[in-house]
Design a protein around this motif. Structure first.
Motif, PDB file in Angstrom:
ATOM      1  N   SER A 151       0.825  -1.198   0.000  1.00 39.57           N
ATOM      2  CA  SER A 151       0.000   0.000   0.000  1.00 39.57           C
ATOM      3  C   SER A 151       0.861   1.251   0.000  1.00 39.57           C
ATOM      4  O   SER A 151       1.895   1.316   0.677  1.00 39.57           O
ATOM      5  CB  SER A 151      -0.912   0.020   1.229  1.00 39.57           C
ATOM      6  N   ASP A 152       0.393   2.254  -0.724  1.00 39.53           N
ATOM      7  CA  ASP A 152       1.095   3.532  -0.748  1.00 39.53           C
ATOM      8  C   ASP A 152       0.822   4.335   0.518  1.00 39.53           C
ATOM      9  O   ASP A 152       1.665   5.096   0.978  1.00 39.53           O
ATOM     10  CB  ASP A 152       0.642   4.368  -1.960  1.00 39.53           C
ATOM     11  N   ILE A 153      -0.383   4.147   1.064  1.00 44.52           N
ATOM     12  CA  ILE A 153      -0.840   4.979   2.183  1.00 44.52           C
ATOM     13  C   ILE A 153      -1.560   4.111   3.207  1.00 44.52           C
ATOM     14  O   ILE A 153      -2.299   3.195   2.848  1.00 44.52           O
ATOM     15  CB  ILE A 153      -1.796   6.071   1.675  1.00 44.52           C
ATOM     16  N   SER A 154      -1.358   4.409   4.483  1.00 41.23           N
ATOM     17  CA  SER A 154      -2.065   3.692   5.551  1.00 41.23           C
ATOM     18  C   SER A 154      -2.856   4.692   6.397  1.00 41.23           C
ATOM     19  O   SER A 154      -2.377   5.778   6.718  1.00 41.23           O
ATOM     20  CB  SER A 154      -1.078   2.931   6.441  1.00 41.23           C
TER      21      SER A 154
ATOM     22  N   ILE B 219      -4.750   2.048  -0.831  1.00 41.29           N
ATOM     23  CA  ILE B 219      -4.721   2.456   0.576  1.00 41.29           C
ATOM     24  C   ILE B 219      -5.041   1.279   1.488  1.00 41.29           C
ATOM     25  O   ILE B 219      -5.963   0.512   1.230  1.00 41.29           O
ATOM     26  CB  ILE B 219      -5.745   3.579   0.835  1.00 41.29           C
TER      27      ILE B 219
ATOM     28  N   LYS C 239       1.272  12.901  -1.171  1.00 40.07           N
ATOM     29  CA  LYS C 239       0.388  11.744  -1.334  1.00 40.07           C
ATOM     30  C   LYS C 239      -0.887  11.863  -0.499  1.00 40.07           C
ATOM     31  O   LYS C 239      -1.919  11.293  -0.849  1.00 40.07           O
ATOM     32  CB  LYS C 239       1.122  10.460  -0.942  1.00 40.07           C
ATOM     33  N   LEU C 240      -0.799  12.597   0.610  1.00 42.01           N
ATOM     34  CA  LEU C 240      -1.903  12.621   1.566  1.00 42.01           C
ATOM     35  C   LEU C 240      -2.845  13.809   1.404  1.00 42.01           C
ATOM     36  O   LEU C 240      -3.968  13.781   1.923  1.00 42.01           O
ATOM     37  CB  LEU C 240      -1.358  12.637   3.005  1.00 42.01           C
TER      38      LEU C 240
ATOM     39  N   SER D 291       0.834   4.926  11.234  1.00 46.99           N
ATOM     40  CA  SER D 291       0.064   5.180  10.017  1.00 46.99           C
ATOM     41  C   SER D 291       0.265   6.607   9.511  1.00 46.99           C
ATOM     42  O   SER D 291       0.629   7.512  10.267  1.00 46.99           O
ATOM     43  CB  SER D 291      -1.419   4.929  10.270  1.00 46.99           C
ATOM     44  N   ASP D 292      -0.029   6.779   8.240  1.00 45.97           N
ATOM     45  CA  ASP D 292       0.149   8.094   7.619  1.00 45.97           C
ATOM     46  C   ASP D 292      -0.945   9.064   8.044  1.00 45.97           C
ATOM     47  O   ASP D 292      -0.718  10.269   8.107  1.00 45.97           O
ATOM     48  CB  ASP D 292       0.129   7.951   6.095  1.00 45.97           C
TER      49      ASP D 292
ATOM     50  N   THR E  75      -2.006  14.058  10.001  1.00 40.41           N
ATOM     51  CA  THR E  75      -1.444  13.642   8.708  1.00 40.41           C
ATOM     52  C   THR E  75       0.065  13.896   8.711  1.00 40.41           C
ATOM     53  O   THR E  75       0.530  14.934   9.174  1.00 40.41           O
ATOM     54  CB  THR E  75      -2.090  14.429   7.553  1.00 40.41           C
TER      55      THR E  75
ATOM     56  N   LYS F 145       4.732  13.063   3.921  1.00 37.77           N
ATOM     57  CA  LYS F 145       3.990  12.452   2.813  1.00 37.77           C
ATOM     58  C   LYS F 145       2.901  13.398   2.299  1.00 37.77           C
ATOM     59  O   LYS F 145       1.885  12.961   1.764  1.00 37.77           O
ATOM     60  CB  LYS F 145       3.365  11.121   3.252  1.00 37.77           C
TER      61      LYS F 145
END
Length: 402
Positions: free
Chosen positions: A88-91, A119, A331-332, A145-146, A324, A328
């Motif tokens: 996953s790119d993002i969590s 995600i 991406k976020l 996590s992100d 956040t 990142k």
């Protein structure tokens, strides 16, 4: 979608949707395990049954239809969103308010598909508690996590939890919102350090049992609740840690240790909010006032003894925070803006009665005030230690009464 209507009998409903027995129990219906009783009581219409319980027919129908809908949809949606993808790119991790969790997840699933996002999301119901979430927070910031979403103060400010990462300045508010909703005017609720985002709040209000009020003054403020007149008369959401901690902290800030002691002496019993709305039907000594999330007041019946009162000096709020990661941001940013959007704000506000901070959401409040702990107070205190200190004062004052 309406699965049932008021003309249906309880037997019809239970035969078609057996899972609703839990919903009926939560609203004070009893004896369904007794076949003889069920054959008798179960034959009358749902509308008649609701009125006998002095509940709002419209609110009950909305609640039970939502319950059925959530029961059908939650399993599939939860599986989709909790799937762990190693690439996953993002969590995303967090807790979502129970009344709006399914529509929020539905909106999130749609957003992911539209944006082709990979995600890993673990967004549980707030009722599952914080313990699992606390366990997931490691000492190494690279493992967390992100994005985090949850209500309350302890998780986000305790030095052993997210507080340690706040000091490392790894978070940034990237929602793009510079000014919050007019309902929060003059509260300075936006984080001046730009670390934390607040997307919504959980207000604490009063539910007054007028049949038990007697000659007591109708409580309209927190000062009324803390007066000697209301000793041993109040129900508090002690099991709802997020809101209860917010109440403790704000009472301490406004009234000091004596205020927390008075709150403890006022406690008659601890209840879950779902129990609070039917506390007028208790056989033992009944609380005169229950302090509860604003959402649950919609479950009270019209014309009954339970009267909702928004505190005139302000409803104490437990913020729904979003964190956040700054590193990142690229991406976020779109995801953060989605969770802080008008669309999500309206779900929170209109379906859950959790007022949104988004400036374009109409929270449908009539100049109701809020009480906010304040960033100056947060930043000048060790919130984790202060929560523990207030809990100790509160618990000791209960023991003194006993």
């Amino acid at each position: 979608m309406n699965f049932i209507n008021k003309e249906m009998t309880i037997i019809e409903i239970l035969n078609k949707y057996p899972e609703t027995i839990e919903f009926f129990k939560s609203k004070g219906f009893k004896g369904f395990e007794n076949n003889l009783m069920l054959k008798t009581v179960g034959k009358i219409s749902l509308e008649q049954s609701i009125k006998l319980k002095k509940l709002s027919v419209d609110a009950f129908l909305e609640g039970i239809n939502d319950f059925i809908s959530h029961n059908i949809e939650t399993e599939d949606i939860t599986l989709k969103n909790s799937e762990i993808k190693t690439n996953s790119d993002i969590s995303i991790t967090g807790l979502l308010p129970c009344p709006v969790r399914v529509p929020l997840l539905e909106g999130f699933e749609k957003f992911k598909k539209q944006n082709s996002l990979n995600i890993s999301a673990d967004l549980k119901a707030a009722s599952s508690g914080l313990d699992w979430l606390k366990e997931s927070i490691k000492k190494d910031s690279s493992n967390i996590s992100d994005i985090f979403i949850s209500a309350g103060f302890d998780l986000f400010f305790e030095d052993d939890l997210m507080g340690q990462y706040r000091k490392e300045k790894i978070f940034e508010d990237i929602t793009g919102i510079t000014e919050y909703n007019k309902d929060f005017k003059d509260l300075n609720i936006k984080d001046p350090n730009n670390y934390y985002s607040i997307i919504s709040v959980v207000p604490a209000v009063f539910l007054v049992n007028t049949e038990e009020l007697g000659n007591k003054k109708f409580p309209k403020t927190w000062a009324d609740i803390l007066s000697d007149e209301y000793e041993n008369s109040i129900s508090l959401p002690v099991s709802d840690f997020d809101l209860f901690n917010a109440i403790l902290l704000n009472i301490y800030k406004l009234y000091g240790e004596d205020g927390v002691k008075r709150l403890g002496r006022a406690l008659l019993r601890s209840m879950h909010p779902a129990q609070m709305v039917k506390s007028d039907r208790l056989k033992m000594k009944k609380p005169i006032v229950t302090i509860m999330p604003y959402f649950f007041t919609k479950m009270t019946g019209q014309g009954g003894p339970m009267v909702a009162q928004w505190p005139e000096d302000g409803a104490i709020i437990s913020p729904i925070f979003m964190l956040t990661k700054k590193n990142k941001k690229d991406k976020l940013e779109n995801i953060a803006k989605f969770f802080a959007s008008k669309e999500i704000g309206e779900i929170l506000s209109h379906k859950g009665l959790f007022p949104s901070t988004h400036p374009k959401v109409d929270n449908k409040l009539e100049n109701n005030k809020f009480i906010w702990l304040g960033w100056d107070f947060i930043n000048s205190n060790d919130i984790g230690k202060l929560i523990n200190y207030c809990e100790e004062i509160f618990n000791n004052s209960i023991k003194e009464e006993e």
